[in-house]
Motif scaffolding. Sequence first.
Motif, PDB file in Angstrom:
ATOM      1  N   ASN A 121      -2.032  -0.173  -5.928  1.00  0.00           N
ATOM      2  CA  ASN A 121      -3.200  -0.279  -5.491  1.00  0.00           C
ATOM      3  C   ASN A 121      -3.883   0.759  -6.390  1.00  0.00           C
ATOM      4  O   ASN A 121      -3.360   1.762  -6.990  1.00  0.00           O
ATOM      5  CB  ASN A 121      -3.609  -0.158  -4.136  1.00  0.00           C
ATOM      6  CG  ASN A 121      -3.029   1.144  -3.387  1.00  0.00           C
ATOM      7  OD1 ASN A 121      -3.448   2.246  -3.919  1.00  0.00           O
ATOM      8  ND2 ASN A 121      -2.106   0.986  -2.275  1.00  0.00           N
ATOM      9  N   LYS A 166       0.813  -1.226   0.077  1.00  0.00           N
ATOM     10  CA  LYS A 166      -0.094  -0.016   0.002  1.00  0.00           C
ATOM     11  C   LYS A 166       0.752   1.297   0.045  1.00  0.00           C
ATOM     12  O   LYS A 166       1.516   1.473   0.777  1.00  0.00           O
ATOM     13  CB  LYS A 166      -0.847  -0.208   1.331  1.00  0.00           C
ATOM     14  CG  LYS A 166      -1.679   1.170   1.244  1.00  0.00           C
ATOM     15  CD  LYS A 166      -2.586   1.203   2.598  1.00  0.00           C
ATOM     16  CE  LYS A 166      -3.397   2.299   2.686  1.00  0.00           C
ATOM     17  NZ  LYS A 166      -4.472   2.391   3.902  1.00  0.00           N
ATOM     18  N   GLU A 183      -5.689   3.426  -5.513  1.00  0.00           N
ATOM     19  CA  GLU A 183      -5.396   4.738  -5.152  1.00  0.00           C
ATOM     20  C   GLU A 183      -4.218   5.301  -5.591  1.00  0.00           C
ATOM     21  O   GLU A 183      -4.035   6.583  -5.789  1.00  0.00           O
ATOM     22  CB  GLU A 183      -5.758   4.712  -3.643  1.00  0.00           C
ATOM     23  CG  GLU A 183      -7.179   4.330  -3.059  1.00  0.00           C
ATOM     24  CD  GLU A 183      -7.589   2.819  -3.108  1.00  0.00           C
ATOM     25  OE1 GLU A 183      -6.777   2.088  -3.307  1.00  0.00           O
ATOM     26  OE2 GLU A 183      -8.784   2.457  -3.022  1.00  0.00           O
ATOM     27  N   MET A 198     -12.015   7.150   5.220  1.00  0.00           N
ATOM     28  CA  MET A 198     -11.579   6.150   4.356  1.00  0.00           C
ATOM     29  C   MET A 198     -10.636   5.527   4.896  1.00  0.00           C
ATOM     30  O   MET A 198     -10.206   4.289   4.305  1.00  0.00           O
ATOM     31  CB  MET A 198     -10.620   7.219   3.238  1.00  0.00           C
ATOM     32  CG  MET A 198     -11.764   8.033   2.330  1.00  0.00           C
ATOM     33  SD  MET A 198     -13.108   7.155   1.624  1.00  0.00           S
ATOM     34  CE  MET A 198     -12.188   6.162   0.296  1.00  0.00           C
ATOM     35  N   ALA A 247      -3.989   6.126  -9.129  1.00  0.00           N
ATOM     36  CA  ALA A 247      -4.729   7.283  -9.358  1.00  0.00           C
ATOM     37  C   ALA A 247      -3.621   8.499  -9.001  1.00  0.00           C
ATOM     38  O   ALA A 247      -3.961   9.461  -9.847  1.00  0.00           O
ATOM     39  CB  ALA A 247      -6.089   7.241  -8.627  1.00  0.00           C
ATOM     40  N   ARG A 248      -3.179   8.578  -8.055  1.00  0.00           N
ATOM     41  CA  ARG A 248      -2.366   9.633  -7.300  1.00  0.00           C
ATOM     42  C   ARG A 248      -1.132   9.739  -8.296  1.00  0.00           C
ATOM     43  O   ARG A 248      -0.625  10.718  -8.930  1.00  0.00           O
ATOM     44  CB  ARG A 248      -1.791   9.308  -6.236  1.00  0.00           C
ATOM     45  CG  ARG A 248      -2.707   9.589  -5.036  1.00  0.00           C
ATOM     46  CD  ARG A 248      -2.303   9.039  -3.623  1.00  0.00           C
ATOM     47  NE  ARG A 248      -1.297   9.513  -3.180  1.00  0.00           N
ATOM     48  CZ  ARG A 248      -0.179   9.073  -2.079  1.00  0.00           C
ATOM     49  NH1 ARG A 248      -0.896   8.083  -1.609  1.00  0.00           N
ATOM     50  NH2 ARG A 248       0.675   9.554  -1.808  1.00  0.00           N
ATOM     51  N   SER A 268      -1.866  -0.071 -10.966  1.00  0.00           N
ATOM     52  CA  SER A 268      -2.866  -0.478  -9.972  1.00  0.00           C
ATOM     53  C   SER A 268      -2.692  -1.929  -9.384  1.00  0.00           C
ATOM     54  O   SER A 268      -2.877  -2.338  -8.239  1.00  0.00           O
ATOM     55  CB  SER A 268      -4.159  -0.493 -10.479  1.00  0.00           C
ATOM     56  OG  SER A 268      -5.259  -0.874  -9.806  1.00  0.00           O
TER      57      SER A 268
END
Length: 324
Positions: A256, A3, A258, A63, A261-262, A252
Amino acid sequence: MLKLPAPRLAWGLIAVALALAGWLWWPDAASPSPATPGSAPVATGAAFVPSMQGTVPDGDLRMLPGAQAALATSALPYAELKRLFDYYLSAVGEQTIEAITQEIAGDLQQRLSADQLPAAKRLLALYLQFKLALVDLEKKPELAGTDVKAIRQRLLAMQDLRSQFFSFEETQGMFAFEDDYDQDAVARLEVSQNPALNAAQKKEQLAALDASQSALLREEREAPRVVLKVEEMAQTLRAQGASEDDIYRMRSKELNPEAAARLAEVDRDESAWKSRIASYLDERSKLLQAQGDALPAEREAALAQLQQSQFNPDERRRLAAYEP
C-alpha cells in the motif's frame, strides 16, 4: 493487498518489566503527571530521544479506520493507546520515566478529546504501575525456567496480574491481540517440544494451529514473508535498471502507499548509513597511516576521537562489523 502492519515491539512483558526495574519514580494512579504546555506528538526531525529519530509514534489514532468516531465520544481506543505508551516506553534508558510520562501526557493532550483525556491519563498511570508489578512477579522462583510449562505459567501469572489493574474491557482492548499472539506461540512450542509426537504428527498439529488462527494474527505472521518477497522484487527491478520511483510504484501496488513510503525511507536511511561508513573507513585508513609511528595508546585515542566525532554511542557499537 496485504496491509503492512506497524512493527511489533520486540519487548515481551517480562523483558519490559526487567527494563523498568531501575525506575525510581512512579506517578500516583489517580494523578499522573501533567503534560508540559505546548507538547506535541513526536515527528521526524524532532525526536524525543536519538533512537526515535526518523520515526513517528505508534497508535496514530486519527489515521486509523473508525478512529474519528472513537475520538468523538468518551470511549477510549485501548489497543492504540497501549501502542502509543509502548512506543514512548522504548525510550527507557535514554530518558527518565518522569520525562517519558510527561511526553506521553503531552501527546494525549494533542490527540484526544477533553472527555477522553482524564481516563487516558489514568490508564497511563495504571499501565506504568502494572509494568513495575511485573518486576516482582518475575522474581518468583515458582515461575523460573525456560521450558514450555514454565513459560505458560508465567503467561497465566501475567494475565492474572493484569486483572488487578485493568477492567475486563480495558484488558480486552489493550491485550487481546497480544494474548492471541502469545497463546499461539506457546501452543506451537508445546507441539515442537512434545516427545510423544513424531515429525508427521507435529506437522499435522502445526497445520491445525495455522488453520485456527484469527485473520489478524494470520496477517501479522504473513506480513514479514510478504515484505521479503516484495524486497526480492525490488532488488530484481534495480538490477534491471529501474528507478526509485519505479520501486515505489511496485511496492505501493503490492502492499500500500503507506508501506511503500516507509520502505523508501528505510532505503534512504540505509544509503545514508553506507555513505557515512564509507567516509569513516576512508578517514580511519588515513588516520592509521598518519599514526603509523605513534604509540598504540595514541592511535586508539585518535580512533576513539574520530568515532565520537561522527557517530553516537549506539552507532559506535556497530562499527566493529565494518572495520577490517
